[in-house]
Design an enzyme around this catalytic site. Structure first.
Site, PDB file in Angstrom:
ATOM      1  N   ASP A 111       0.838  -1.199   0.000  1.00  0.00           N
ATOM      2  CA  ASP A 111       0.000   0.000   0.000  1.00  0.00           C
ATOM      3  C   ASP A 111       0.877   1.255   0.000  1.00  0.00           C
ATOM      4  O   ASP A 111       1.700   1.444   0.891  1.00  0.00           O
ATOM      5  CB  ASP A 111      -0.900   0.010   1.241  1.00  0.00           C
ATOM      6  CG  ASP A 111      -1.830   1.214   1.281  1.00  0.00           C
ATOM      7  OD1 ASP A 111      -2.961   1.100   0.786  1.00  0.00           O
ATOM      8  OD2 ASP A 111      -1.413   2.282   1.806  1.00  0.00           O
ATOM      9  N   TYR A 120       2.718   9.887  -0.224  1.00  0.00           N
ATOM     10  CA  TYR A 120       3.851   9.316   0.506  1.00  0.00           C
ATOM     11  C   TYR A 120       5.175   9.619  -0.184  1.00  0.00           C
ATOM     12  O   TYR A 120       6.239   9.461   0.419  1.00  0.00           O
ATOM     13  CB  TYR A 120       3.704   7.795   0.633  1.00  0.00           C
ATOM     14  CG  TYR A 120       2.463   7.319   1.338  1.00  0.00           C
ATOM     15  CD1 TYR A 120       1.613   8.186   2.027  1.00  0.00           C
ATOM     16  CD2 TYR A 120       2.110   5.972   1.305  1.00  0.00           C
ATOM     17  CE1 TYR A 120       0.471   7.731   2.656  1.00  0.00           C
ATOM     18  CE2 TYR A 120       0.974   5.502   1.933  1.00  0.00           C
ATOM     19  CZ  TYR A 120       0.150   6.387   2.597  1.00  0.00           C
ATOM     20  OH  TYR A 120      -0.984   5.914   3.216  1.00  0.00           O
ATOM     21  N   LYS A 147      -3.016   6.040  -4.227  1.00  0.00           N
ATOM     22  CA  LYS A 147      -4.127   6.943  -3.919  1.00  0.00           C
ATOM     23  C   LYS A 147      -3.933   8.316  -4.562  1.00  0.00           C
ATOM     24  O   LYS A 147      -2.798   8.766  -4.742  1.00  0.00           O
ATOM     25  CB  LYS A 147      -4.242   7.138  -2.394  1.00  0.00           C
ATOM     26  CG  LYS A 147      -4.186   5.847  -1.589  1.00  0.00           C
ATOM     27  CD  LYS A 147      -4.141   6.114  -0.098  1.00  0.00           C
ATOM     28  CE  LYS A 147      -3.891   4.847   0.686  1.00  0.00           C
ATOM     29  NZ  LYS A 147      -2.476   4.412   0.618  1.00  0.00           N
ATOM     30  N   HIS A 151      -7.903   9.589  -1.400  1.00  0.00           N
ATOM     31  CA  HIS A 151      -7.192   9.569  -0.117  1.00  0.00           C
ATOM     32  C   HIS A 151      -7.998  10.218   1.009  1.00  0.00           C
ATOM     33  O   HIS A 151      -8.059   9.690   2.121  1.00  0.00           O
ATOM     34  CB  HIS A 151      -5.837  10.271  -0.281  1.00  0.00           C
ATOM     35  CG  HIS A 151      -4.794   9.814   0.674  1.00  0.00           C
ATOM     36  ND1 HIS A 151      -3.451   9.819   0.369  1.00  0.00           N
ATOM     37  CD2 HIS A 151      -4.874   9.327   1.929  1.00  0.00           C
ATOM     38  CE1 HIS A 151      -2.754   9.364   1.401  1.00  0.00           C
ATOM     39  NE2 HIS A 151      -3.598   9.069   2.361  1.00  0.00           N
ATOM     40  N   SER A 199     -10.747   6.297   1.088  1.00  0.00           N
ATOM     41  CA  SER A 199     -10.010   6.298   2.349  1.00  0.00           C
ATOM     42  C   SER A 199     -10.496   7.465   3.202  1.00  0.00           C
ATOM     43  O   SER A 199     -10.741   8.555   2.679  1.00  0.00           O
ATOM     44  CB  SER A 199      -8.504   6.421   2.076  1.00  0.00           C
ATOM     45  OG  SER A 199      -7.759   6.373   3.272  1.00  0.00           O
ATOM     46  N   ASN A 200     -10.662   7.209   4.475  1.00  0.00           N
ATOM     47  CA  ASN A 200     -11.081   8.236   5.434  1.00  0.00           C
ATOM     48  C   ASN A 200     -12.501   8.753   5.197  1.00  0.00           C
ATOM     49  O   ASN A 200     -12.857   9.845   5.670  1.00  0.00           O
ATOM     50  CB  ASN A 200     -10.096   9.414   5.428  1.00  0.00           C
ATOM     51  CG  ASN A 200      -8.702   9.007   5.837  1.00  0.00           C
ATOM     52  OD1 ASN A 200      -8.472   8.595   6.970  1.00  0.00           O
ATOM     53  ND2 ASN A 200      -7.758   9.090   4.901  1.00  0.00           N
ATOM     54  N   VAL A 206      10.125  -0.405   8.992  1.00  0.00           N
ATOM     55  CA  VAL A 206      11.304  -0.453   8.120  1.00  0.00           C
ATOM     56  C   VAL A 206      12.340  -1.413   8.695  1.00  0.00           C
ATOM     57  O   VAL A 206      13.454  -1.501   8.198  1.00  0.00           O
ATOM     58  CB  VAL A 206      11.930   0.951   7.917  1.00  0.00           C
ATOM     59  CG1 VAL A 206      10.948   1.862   7.200  1.00  0.00           C
ATOM     60  CG2 VAL A 206      12.368   1.556   9.246  1.00  0.00           C
ATOM     61  N   ARG A 256      10.712  -6.961  12.337  1.00  0.00           N
ATOM     62  CA  ARG A 256       9.323  -6.600  12.658  1.00  0.00           C
ATOM     63  C   ARG A 256       8.421  -6.780  11.447  1.00  0.00           C
ATOM     64  O   ARG A 256       7.256  -7.149  11.585  1.00  0.00           O
ATOM     65  CB  ARG A 256       9.263  -5.154  13.159  1.00  0.00           C
ATOM     66  CG  ARG A 256       9.878  -4.970  14.534  1.00  0.00           C
ATOM     67  CD  ARG A 256       9.831  -3.535  14.982  1.00  0.00           C
ATOM     68  NE  ARG A 256      10.448  -3.361  16.286  1.00  0.00           N
ATOM     69  CZ  ARG A 256      10.729  -2.184  16.828  1.00  0.00           C
ATOM     70  NH1 ARG A 256      10.449  -1.069  16.155  1.00  0.00           N
ATOM     71  NH2 ARG A 256      11.294  -2.110  18.014  1.00  0.00           N
ATOM     72  N   GLU A 286       7.658 -10.368  11.482  1.00  0.00           N
ATOM     73  CA  GLU A 286       6.800 -10.685  12.627  1.00  0.00           C
ATOM     74  C   GLU A 286       5.352 -10.306  12.356  1.00  0.00           C
ATOM     75  O   GLU A 286       4.421 -11.031  12.722  1.00  0.00           O
ATOM     76  CB  GLU A 286       7.318  -9.943  13.856  1.00  0.00           C
ATOM     77  CG  GLU A 286       6.472 -10.094  15.105  1.00  0.00           C
ATOM     78  CD  GLU A 286       6.981  -9.222  16.236  1.00  0.00           C
ATOM     79  OE1 GLU A 286       6.333  -8.199  16.538  1.00  0.00           O
ATOM     80  OE2 GLU A 286       8.042  -9.559  16.809  1.00  0.00           O
TER      81      GLU A 286
END
Length: 279
Positions: free
Chosen positions: A44, A49, A74, A107, A144-145, A237, A241, A244
């Protein structure tokens, strides 16, 4: 990777990799590569971004066939309207280096630039997005939102129903009114910031659950999201993680524990009101 059905007949992986705040360049590129190596197939991003180039580079470097990936981007607030959204779609595809994206979203529903006239501006953007579907540039479209009143206006003129609504969605703010409306209209919920803020990791009850299931707090909260039928979009990043956050399919939370987590409202932040954002 398990998938959910969308209302247009497509499917979407139940966990996505979020790239918000991943700086364009090596950081974003390596994080997406790590995600793809860990097993994510749903990435995504967004024009806002400013890392679409890196996302595209990572996809190409991975060697994973394009048809195995689900890529979302978006349109940003300065490109609402028919012509601007058409251009925004082409610009995103160019930056990504892709022939199509699997999902394209509006967005924000009511940014400053169109405040007071958002139904018309969103309808124009949506028309451009529907044309992009017909042209094969976009496979599915969503929002979105969006709150129920934004969706109600959009649905008055939309020929294609939104397949998803991506919102701030986690145990701290389940946004039940939005969730209920979307579920009634067969619109899937995606959760950005699915772990809320860092405060969620300080909650003793979640640490106790993590110990009980021999999982991390993040894994507990992400599993909660999946068991509610949401699509969480965890971002990181850090390779360990990243891996995980997708290791979620060898355990189930009990109904009692789900109810306990449902009761954590306000413990790690709330969503902002899209009709009041200052951008």
């Amino acid at each position: 990777m398990e998938s959910y059905p969308l209302n247009n007949g497509m499917t979407i992986p139940v966990v996505g990799f979020g790239t918000w705040q991943a700086a364009n360049g090596e950081i974003a590129e390596q994080s997406v590569l790590s995600a793809l190596e860990a097993g994510y197939r749903h990435i995504d991003t967004a024009a806002r971004y400013e890392n679409e180039e890196s996302v595209g580079n990572a996809i190409r470097q991975s060697g994973i066939p394009r048809e195995e990936l689900f890529v979302t981007t978006k349109v940003w607030n300065d490109h609402h309207s028919y012509e601007k959204t058409k251009q925004a779609i082409d610009d995103s595809l160019n930056r990504l280096g892709l022939d199509y994206v699997n999902l394209y979203l509006i967005h924000w529903p009511n940014p400053l630039e169109i405040r007071g006239d958002y139904p018309k501006a969103n309808a124009e953007s949506w028309r451009a997005m529907e044309e992009a579907v017909a042209l094969g540039k976009v496979k599915a479209i969503g929002v979105s939102n969006f709150h129920p009143h934004h969706l109600t206006e959009l649905l008055k003129t939309a020929k294609i129903k939104p397949v998803v609504n991506q919102i701030f969605l986690n145990p701290s703010d389940m946004q039940p009114e939005i969730v209920s409306f979307c579920q009634e209209h067969d619109i899937l919920l995606e959760g950005y910031s699915p772990l809320g803020t860092g405060k969620i990791f300080e909650l003793e009850i979640l640490q106790e659950m993590a110990d009980k299931y021999q999982k991390s707090v993040a894994q507990i909260v992400l599993k909660w999201s999946i068991q509610h039928g949401f699509v969480p979009l965890p971002k990181s990043v850090t390779p360990s993680r990243i891996a995980e956050n997708i290791d979620l399919f060898d355990f189930e939370l009990s109904s009692a524990d789900m109810i306990t987590i449902d009761g954590l409202r306000g413990k790690a932040g709330y969503a902002v009101n899209p009709d009041e954002v200052e951008f």
